[in-house]
Scaffold this motif. Structure first.
Motif, PDB file in Angstrom:
ATOM      1  N   ARG A 138       0.828  -1.211   0.000  1.00  0.00           N
ATOM      2  CA  ARG A 138       0.000   0.000   0.000  1.00  0.00           C
ATOM      3  C   ARG A 138       0.862   1.261   0.000  1.00  0.00           C
ATOM      4  NH1 ARG A 138      -5.789  -0.823   2.808  1.00  0.00           N
ATOM      5  NH2 ARG A 138      -6.195  -2.935   2.074  1.00  0.00           N
ATOM      6  N   TYR A 139       1.947   1.251   0.751  1.00  0.00           N
ATOM      7  CA  TYR A 139       2.863   2.399   0.702  1.00  0.00           C
ATOM      8  C   TYR A 139       3.421   2.561  -0.716  1.00  0.00           C
ATOM      9  CZ  TYR A 139       2.911   2.139   5.852  1.00  0.00           C
ATOM     10  OH  TYR A 139       2.558   2.119   7.182  1.00  0.00           O
ATOM     11  N   ALA A 140       3.756   1.443  -1.355  1.00  0.00           N
ATOM     12  CA  ALA A 140       4.311   1.489  -2.711  1.00  0.00           C
ATOM     13  C   ALA A 140       3.297   2.063  -3.696  1.00  0.00           C
ATOM     14  CB  ALA A 140       4.751   0.090  -3.143  1.00  0.00           C
ATOM     15  N   VAL A 141       2.027   1.689  -3.563  1.00  0.00           N
ATOM     16  CA  VAL A 141       0.993   2.209  -4.455  1.00  0.00           C
ATOM     17  C   VAL A 141       0.868   3.721  -4.291  1.00  0.00           C
ATOM     18  CG1 VAL A 141      -1.487   2.224  -4.934  1.00  0.00           C
ATOM     19  CG2 VAL A 141      -0.294   0.050  -4.643  1.00  0.00           C
ATOM     20  N   VAL A 159       0.929  12.290 -15.534  1.00  0.00           N
ATOM     21  CA  VAL A 159       1.716  12.210 -14.306  1.00  0.00           C
ATOM     22  C   VAL A 159       2.672  11.026 -14.425  1.00  0.00           C
ATOM     23  CG1 VAL A 159       1.699  11.799 -11.804  1.00  0.00           C
ATOM     24  CG2 VAL A 159      -0.063  13.257 -12.842  1.00  0.00           C
ATOM     25  N   ALA A 160       3.954  11.286 -14.302  1.00  0.00           N
ATOM     26  CA  ALA A 160       4.961  10.230 -14.338  1.00  0.00           C
ATOM     27  C   ALA A 160       5.715  10.229 -13.015  1.00  0.00           C
ATOM     28  CB  ALA A 160       5.932  10.443 -15.500  1.00  0.00           C
ATOM     29  N   VAL A 161       5.933   9.042 -12.457  1.00  0.00           N
ATOM     30  CA  VAL A 161       6.646   8.908 -11.187  1.00  0.00           C
ATOM     31  C   VAL A 161       7.842   7.989 -11.404  1.00  0.00           C
ATOM     32  CG1 VAL A 161       6.514   8.222  -8.767  1.00  0.00           C
ATOM     33  CG2 VAL A 161       4.501   9.210  -9.894  1.00  0.00           C
ATOM     34  N   GLU A 162       9.012   8.486 -11.038  1.00  0.00           N
ATOM     35  CA  GLU A 162      10.251   7.700 -11.159  1.00  0.00           C
ATOM     36  C   GLU A 162      10.839   7.514  -9.766  1.00  0.00           C
ATOM     37  OE1 GLU A 162      14.352   8.961 -12.965  1.00  0.00           O
ATOM     38  OE2 GLU A 162      13.104   8.187 -14.598  1.00  0.00           O
ATOM     39  N   ILE A 163      11.094   6.275  -9.394  1.00  0.00           N
ATOM     40  CA  ILE A 163      11.593   5.957  -8.052  1.00  0.00           C
ATOM     41  C   ILE A 163      12.897   5.194  -8.185  1.00  0.00           C
ATOM     42  CG2 ILE A 163      11.081   4.799  -5.865  1.00  0.00           C
ATOM     43  CD1 ILE A 163       8.091   5.078  -6.629  1.00  0.00           C
ATOM     44  N   ARG A 164      13.920   5.677  -7.493  1.00  0.00           N
ATOM     45  CA  ARG A 164      15.224   5.028  -7.529  1.00  0.00           C
ATOM     46  C   ARG A 164      15.569   4.486  -6.149  1.00  0.00           C
ATOM     47  NH1 ARG A 164      16.269  10.247  -9.872  1.00  0.00           N
ATOM     48  NH2 ARG A 164      16.225  10.170 -12.161  1.00  0.00           N
ATOM     49  N   HIS A 165      16.057   3.259  -6.108  1.00  0.00           N
ATOM     50  CA  HIS A 165      16.539   2.653  -4.865  1.00  0.00           C
ATOM     51  C   HIS A 165      18.028   2.958  -4.778  1.00  0.00           C
ATOM     52  CE1 HIS A 165      16.884  -1.205  -2.187  1.00  0.00           C
ATOM     53  NE2 HIS A 165      17.139  -0.097  -1.549  1.00  0.00           N
ATOM     54  N   LEU A 166      18.400   3.813  -3.823  1.00  0.00           N
ATOM     55  CA  LEU A 166      19.772   4.305  -3.736  1.00  0.00           C
ATOM     56  C   LEU A 166      20.607   3.481  -2.758  1.00  0.00           C
ATOM     57  CD1 LEU A 166      19.137   8.168  -3.585  1.00  0.00           C
ATOM     58  CD2 LEU A 166      19.552   6.750  -5.605  1.00  0.00           C
ATOM     59  N   GLN A 167      21.826   3.205  -3.163  1.00  0.00           N
ATOM     60  CA  GLN A 167      22.826   2.601  -2.279  1.00  0.00           C
ATOM     61  C   GLN A 167      24.171   3.237  -2.589  1.00  0.00           C
ATOM     62  OE1 GLN A 167      22.722  -1.698  -2.580  1.00  0.00           O
ATOM     63  NE2 GLN A 167      21.186  -1.851  -0.973  1.00  0.00           N
ATOM     64  N   GLU A 168      24.817   3.774  -1.545  1.00  0.00           N
ATOM     65  CA  GLU A 168      26.089   4.472  -1.700  1.00  0.00           C
ATOM     66  C   GLU A 168      25.993   5.585  -2.736  1.00  0.00           C
ATOM     67  OE1 GLU A 168      29.023   1.525  -2.525  1.00  0.00           O
ATOM     68  OE2 GLU A 168      28.925   0.637  -0.526  1.00  0.00           O
ATOM     69  N   ARG A 176       9.564   3.050 -12.969  1.00  0.00           N
ATOM     70  CA  ARG A 176       8.801   4.159 -13.552  1.00  0.00           C
ATOM     71  C   ARG A 176       7.323   3.771 -13.631  1.00  0.00           C
ATOM     72  NH1 ARG A 176      13.697   3.912 -16.155  1.00  0.00           N
ATOM     73  NH2 ARG A 176      14.929   5.861 -16.118  1.00  0.00           N
ATOM     74  N   PHE A 177       6.469   4.720 -13.273  1.00  0.00           N
ATOM     75  CA  PHE A 177       5.030   4.454 -13.233  1.00  0.00           C
ATOM     76  C   PHE A 177       4.258   5.592 -13.893  1.00  0.00           C
ATOM     77  CE2 PHE A 177       6.938   2.506  -9.461  1.00  0.00           C
ATOM     78  CZ  PHE A 177       6.482   1.193  -9.554  1.00  0.00           C
ATOM     79  N   ASP A 178       3.136   5.227 -14.516  1.00  0.00           N
ATOM     80  CA  ASP A 178       2.163   6.198 -14.994  1.00  0.00           C
ATOM     81  C   ASP A 178       1.204   6.453 -13.833  1.00  0.00           C
ATOM     82  OD1 ASP A 178       0.129   7.651 -16.112  1.00  0.00           O
ATOM     83  OD2 ASP A 178      -0.376   6.196 -17.676  1.00  0.00           O
ATOM     84  N   GLY A 179       1.341   7.613 -13.187  1.00  0.00           N
ATOM     85  CA  GLY A 179       0.566   7.872 -11.983  1.00  0.00           C
ATOM     86  C   GLY A 179      -0.936   7.840 -12.196  1.00  0.00           C
ATOM     87  N   LEU A 180      -1.398   8.305 -13.350  1.00  0.00           N
ATOM     88  CA  LEU A 180      -2.837   8.373 -13.599  1.00  0.00           C
ATOM     89  C   LEU A 180      -3.432   7.011 -13.933  1.00  0.00           C
ATOM     90  CD1 LEU A 180      -3.146  11.719 -15.600  1.00  0.00           C
ATOM     91  CD2 LEU A 180      -3.307  11.317 -13.139  1.00  0.00           C
ATOM     92  N   LEU A 197       5.771  -2.701  -9.380  1.00  0.00           N
ATOM     93  CA  LEU A 197       5.195  -2.387  -8.077  1.00  0.00           C
ATOM     94  C   LEU A 197       5.587  -3.442  -7.052  1.00  0.00           C
ATOM     95  CD1 LEU A 197       2.703  -2.446  -5.880  1.00  0.00           C
ATOM     96  CD2 LEU A 197       3.397  -0.228  -6.777  1.00  0.00           C
ATOM     97  N   ALA A 198       5.602  -4.695  -7.455  1.00  0.00           N
ATOM     98  CA  ALA A 198       5.993  -5.764  -6.538  1.00  0.00           C
ATOM     99  C   ALA A 198       7.447  -5.601  -6.100  1.00  0.00           C
ATOM    100  CB  ALA A 198       5.781  -7.121  -7.204  1.00  0.00           C
ATOM    101  N   GLN A 199       8.315  -5.193  -7.009  1.00  0.00           N
ATOM    102  CA  GLN A 199       9.719  -4.986  -6.650  1.00  0.00           C
ATOM    103  C   GLN A 199       9.870  -3.810  -5.680  1.00  0.00           C
ATOM    104  OE1 GLN A 199      12.147  -4.716 -10.227  1.00  0.00           O
ATOM    105  NE2 GLN A 199      10.925  -6.292 -11.227  1.00  0.00           N
ATOM    106  N   LEU A 200       9.150  -2.724  -5.942  1.00  0.00           N
ATOM    107  CA  LEU A 200       9.198  -1.568  -5.053  1.00  0.00           C
ATOM    108  C   LEU A 200       8.665  -1.937  -3.671  1.00  0.00           C
ATOM    109  CD1 LEU A 200       9.530   1.428  -4.364  1.00  0.00           C
ATOM    110  CD2 LEU A 200       7.314   1.847  -5.486  1.00  0.00           C
TER     111      LEU A 200
END
Length: 347
Positions: A138-141, A159-168, A176-180, A197-200
């Motif tokens: 639910r947080y990921a959604v 609406v485009a949403v880009e999320i990066r998992h950062l390390q170092e 990348r997601f289509d928000g709408l 979404l499952a990976q996020l």
């Protein structure tokens, strides 16, 4: 350990939030140039003076035509803050980072050792038998659908949403997601976004469980149109004084950059409570996780103590009386502990 019948809630009981967002900063550019979003100029805030008219509801004694005409002769002058895109930019860019911390259910302060031991055992049971998978999804959604854009999402063409998992400091993985493509009234996931979404959600779940370090960079793009107004957080000015003509709306900025409060971002991310009692029987959509299910803009608390649906009733029954809530109730209690707060019993 004391027997359950003798166990009482700690008078000092506090939890730190486990979803820790930064402030979100605004910048602007063109939708056709998303690849260069990191270089877009910041959105600033400027003052604007406006001349309003009398439009409030009048008292009965003020409804005399002569009095109304006299009131209208005195203009309603206001100075307000405003944030807009440049005239050659049609897209708002909103960026923040999110730390997902472990230790959900582990209080930062507790002055009752027996209660602490029982609480930890209760949380351990939830983690081992149910786990954080549903909460993490639910947080990921709420990240993928751009709920955190608030009013900036309303009326956006794209609406485009880009999320990066950062390390170092480097992006280990990018989604990348289509928000709408996502709705705001449920947690259904479009088929084309299920894998990402499952990976996020998996990364968030590992962070909550303490099995991995989870730092996310979240960048959202909302195409709203050239020169359109955008909406940072509004500051709450507690001491307005009595100076006539002072500014009536102050917007939040970091340095000279329009921004959104981290608290407002956090409120959007924890808008996952669909488990609250619903007397009307119609789906009302998720509300933010709050001990009493408070929705301030509706002036209503959906989790009333009389209905035994509030956080304190569920937590005390679970820890003190071994009355385990149903799975939905357990999700709500854990989500409230992730939210954080001071929950000790009054002395």
């Amino acid at each position: 350990m004391a027997k359950n019948s003798e166990l009482t809630t700690a008078t000092v009981l506090a939890f730190e939030r486990k979803l820790d967002p930064s402030d979100a900063l605004f910048s602007a550019g063109r939708w056709s140039d998303l690849d260069n979003g990191d270089c877009w100029p910041a959105v600033g805030i400027r003052e604007k003076s406006v001349r309003g008219t009398i439009s409030n509801r009048l008292k009965t004694k003020d409804q005399d035509p002569a009095k109304l005409d006299a009131a209208i002769e005195n203009p309603n002058l206001q100075t307000v803050d405003v944030a807009t895109l440049p005239n050659d930019a049609d897209t708002l860019r909103v960026r923040f980072t999110l730390r997902v911390l472990s230790g959900a259910g582990q209080p930062s302060a507790c002055n009752n050792a027996d209660y602490l031991a029982k609480l930890q055992a209760t949380v351990k049971t939830y983690v081992s038998e149910i786990g954080f998978a549903e909460l993490a999804r639910r947080y990921a959604v709420n990240l993928a659908n751009g709920r955190f854009l608030w009013r900036n999402r309303v009326g956006a063409e794209q609406v485009a949403v880009e999320i990066r998992h950062l390390q170092e400091g480097q992006a280990r993985q990018t989604w990348r997601f289509d928000g709408l493509a996502f709705g705001l009234r449920d947690f259904k996931v479009p088929s084309e976004a299920e894998s990402a979404l499952a990976q996020l959600a998996g990364a968030i779940e590992l962070g909550l469980a303490g099995e991995a370090y989870t730092l996310l960079e979240v960048v959202a793009y909302a195409r709203v149109g050239d020169g359109q107004e955008v909406y940072p957080s509004q500051e709450l000015i507690l001491d307005k004084g009595d100076k006539k003509g002072q500014k009536s709306k102050t917007l939040y900025k970091v340095g000279e950059v329009a921004a959104m409060h981290s608290q407002k971002i956090g409120n959007a991310l924890r808008t996952i409570d669909t488990w609250y009692p619903n007397e009307d029987g119609e789906p009302l959509g998720p509300i933010a996780v709050e001990p009493y299910g408070s929705v301030t803009n509706q002036g209503k608390a959906y989790r009333q103590p009389k209905a035994k649906a509030d956080f304190y009733t569920l937590l005390d029954g679970w820890v003190l009386k071994d009355k385990r809530p149903d799975e939905d109730g357990q999700h709500f209690v854990m989500a409230t502990l992730i939210r954080g707060g001071v929950f000790g019993a009054a002395e």
